[in-house]
Scaffold this motif. Structure first.
Motif, PDB file in Angstrom:
ATOM      1  N   ILE A  46       0.843  -1.199   0.000  1.00  0.00           N
ATOM      2  CA  ILE A  46       0.000   0.000   0.000  1.00  0.00           C
ATOM      3  C   ILE A  46       0.876   1.245   0.000  1.00  0.00           C
ATOM      4  O   ILE A  46       0.632   2.191  -0.752  1.00  0.00           O
ATOM      5  CB  ILE A  46      -0.952  -0.002   1.214  1.00  0.00           C
ATOM      6  N   LEU A  47       1.906   1.241   0.838  1.00  0.00           N
ATOM      7  CA  LEU A  47       2.825   2.373   0.905  1.00  0.00           C
ATOM      8  C   LEU A  47       3.523   2.587  -0.433  1.00  0.00           C
ATOM      9  O   LEU A  47       3.604   3.717  -0.927  1.00  0.00           O
ATOM     10  CB  LEU A  47       3.849   2.134   2.022  1.00  0.00           C
ATOM     11  N   ASP A  48       4.004   1.503  -1.050  1.00  0.00           N
ATOM     12  CA  ASP A  48       4.668   1.606  -2.349  1.00  0.00           C
ATOM     13  C   ASP A  48       3.724   2.148  -3.419  1.00  0.00           C
ATOM     14  O   ASP A  48       4.112   2.986  -4.239  1.00  0.00           O
ATOM     15  CB  ASP A  48       5.210   0.237  -2.786  1.00  0.00           C
ATOM     16  N   ARG A  49       2.478   1.668  -3.414  1.00  0.00           N
ATOM     17  CA  ARG A  49       1.503   2.128  -4.408  1.00  0.00           C
ATOM     18  C   ARG A  49       1.209   3.610  -4.235  1.00  0.00           C
ATOM     19  O   ARG A  49       1.155   4.365  -5.207  1.00  0.00           O
ATOM     20  CB  ARG A  49       0.214   1.301  -4.287  1.00  0.00           C
ATOM     21  N   LEU A  56       2.586  10.565  -1.777  1.00  0.00           N
ATOM     22  CA  LEU A  56       3.539  10.787  -0.692  1.00  0.00           C
ATOM     23  C   LEU A  56       4.836  11.351  -1.256  1.00  0.00           C
ATOM     24  O   LEU A  56       5.271  10.955  -2.340  1.00  0.00           O
ATOM     25  CB  LEU A  56       3.852   9.458   0.020  1.00  0.00           C
ATOM     26  N   ASP A  57       5.465  12.250  -0.479  1.00  0.00           N
ATOM     27  CA  ASP A  57       6.784  12.724  -0.886  1.00  0.00           C
ATOM     28  C   ASP A  57       7.836  11.762  -0.327  1.00  0.00           C
ATOM     29  O   ASP A  57       7.530  10.850   0.442  1.00  0.00           O
ATOM     30  CB  ASP A  57       7.027  14.164  -0.437  1.00  0.00           C
ATOM     31  N   VAL A  58       9.097  11.953  -0.712  1.00  0.00           N
ATOM     32  CA  VAL A  58      10.163  11.026  -0.348  1.00  0.00           C
ATOM     33  C   VAL A  58      10.349  10.961   1.166  1.00  0.00           C
ATOM     34  O   VAL A  58      10.506   9.870   1.731  1.00  0.00           O
ATOM     35  CB  VAL A  58      11.486  11.436  -1.047  1.00  0.00           C
ATOM     36  N   MET A  64       7.534   6.561   6.846  1.00  0.00           N
ATOM     37  CA  MET A  64       6.534   5.491   7.004  1.00  0.00           C
ATOM     38  C   MET A  64       7.180   4.121   6.837  1.00  0.00           C
ATOM     39  O   MET A  64       6.777   3.164   7.521  1.00  0.00           O
ATOM     40  CB  MET A  64       5.392   5.689   6.012  1.00  0.00           C
ATOM     41  N   GLN A  65       8.163   4.000   5.955  1.00  0.00           N
ATOM     42  CA  GLN A  65       8.883   2.730   5.811  1.00  0.00           C
ATOM     43  C   GLN A  65       9.590   2.369   7.113  1.00  0.00           C
ATOM     44  O   GLN A  65       9.548   1.218   7.543  1.00  0.00           O
ATOM     45  CB  GLN A  65       9.930   2.833   4.692  1.00  0.00           C
ATOM     46  N   ASP A  66      10.248   3.364   7.730  1.00  0.00           N
ATOM     47  CA  ASP A  66      10.926   3.126   9.007  1.00  0.00           C
ATOM     48  C   ASP A  66       9.934   2.693  10.078  1.00  0.00           C
ATOM     49  O   ASP A  66      10.205   1.779  10.869  1.00  0.00           O
ATOM     50  CB  ASP A  66      11.678   4.381   9.453  1.00  0.00           C
ATOM     51  N   THR A  67       8.776   3.335  10.101  1.00  0.00           N
ATOM     52  CA  THR A  67       7.739   2.988  11.075  1.00  0.00           C
ATOM     53  C   THR A  67       7.250   1.562  10.855  1.00  0.00           C
ATOM     54  O   THR A  67       7.082   0.794  11.822  1.00  0.00           O
ATOM     55  CB  THR A  67       6.554   3.967  10.984  1.00  0.00           C
ATOM     56  N   LEU A  68       7.045   1.190   9.606  1.00  0.00           N
ATOM     57  CA  LEU A  68       6.615  -0.185   9.305  1.00  0.00           C
ATOM     58  C   LEU A  68       7.681  -1.192   9.710  1.00  0.00           C
ATOM     59  O   LEU A  68       7.376  -2.227  10.306  1.00  0.00           O
ATOM     60  CB  LEU A  68       6.315  -0.341   7.813  1.00  0.00           C
ATOM     61  N   ALA A  69       8.935  -0.891   9.395  1.00  0.00           N
ATOM     62  CA  ALA A  69      10.023  -1.804   9.735  1.00  0.00           C
ATOM     63  C   ALA A  69      10.138  -1.961  11.244  1.00  0.00           C
ATOM     64  O   ALA A  69      10.337  -3.070  11.745  1.00  0.00           O
ATOM     65  CB  ALA A  69      11.333  -1.300   9.146  1.00  0.00           C
ATOM     66  N   ALA A  70      10.014  -0.873  11.997  1.00  0.00           N
ATOM     67  CA  ALA A  70      10.088  -0.944  13.455  1.00  0.00           C
ATOM     68  C   ALA A  70       8.934  -1.764  14.012  1.00  0.00           C
ATOM     69  O   ALA A  70       9.106  -2.537  14.954  1.00  0.00           O
ATOM     70  CB  ALA A  70      10.071   0.459  14.047  1.00  0.00           C
ATOM     71  N   GLY A  71       7.775  -1.625  13.423  1.00  0.00           N
ATOM     72  CA  GLY A  71       6.618  -2.397  13.877  1.00  0.00           C
ATOM     73  C   GLY A  71       6.771  -3.875  13.602  1.00  0.00           C
ATOM     74  O   GLY A  71       6.380  -4.722  14.399  1.00  0.00           O
TER      75      GLY A  71
END
Length: 78
Positions: A46-49, A56-58, A64-71
């Motif tokens: 979903i984030l990639d799409r 989304l900006d960079v 958000m990627q960091d947040t997903l990885a931490a989760g």
């Protein structure tokens, strides 16, 4: 042919076109509709799409990627 005939002809053609559209939609259902074996999108997909669509900006994407990885790291596996 009177007014009633013209009205009947219009109703007939509208009904025929509606029937054809309905039949085509039944024969070729949308891929997104409850397809057996279809899996829901993962949060990363979903984030990639959303990033690819320009929603989304960079900076937001990376945050958000960091947040997903931490989760995912904090989640305990069974």
């Amino acid at each position: 042919m009177g007014v009633g005939g013209w009205i009947a002809m219009v109703v007939f053609w509208v009904a025929l076109i509606a029937l054809i559209v309905w039949a085509v939609m039944r024969v070729f259902p949308s891929a997104a509709k409850d397809e057996p074996g279809a899996r829901p999108e993962t949060p990363q997909e979903i984030l990639d799409r959303r990033f690819a669509a320009g929603e989304l900006d960079v900076e937001t994407y990376r945050s958000m990627q960091d947040t997903l990885a931490a989760g995912q790291l904090g989640r305990k596996l069974p």
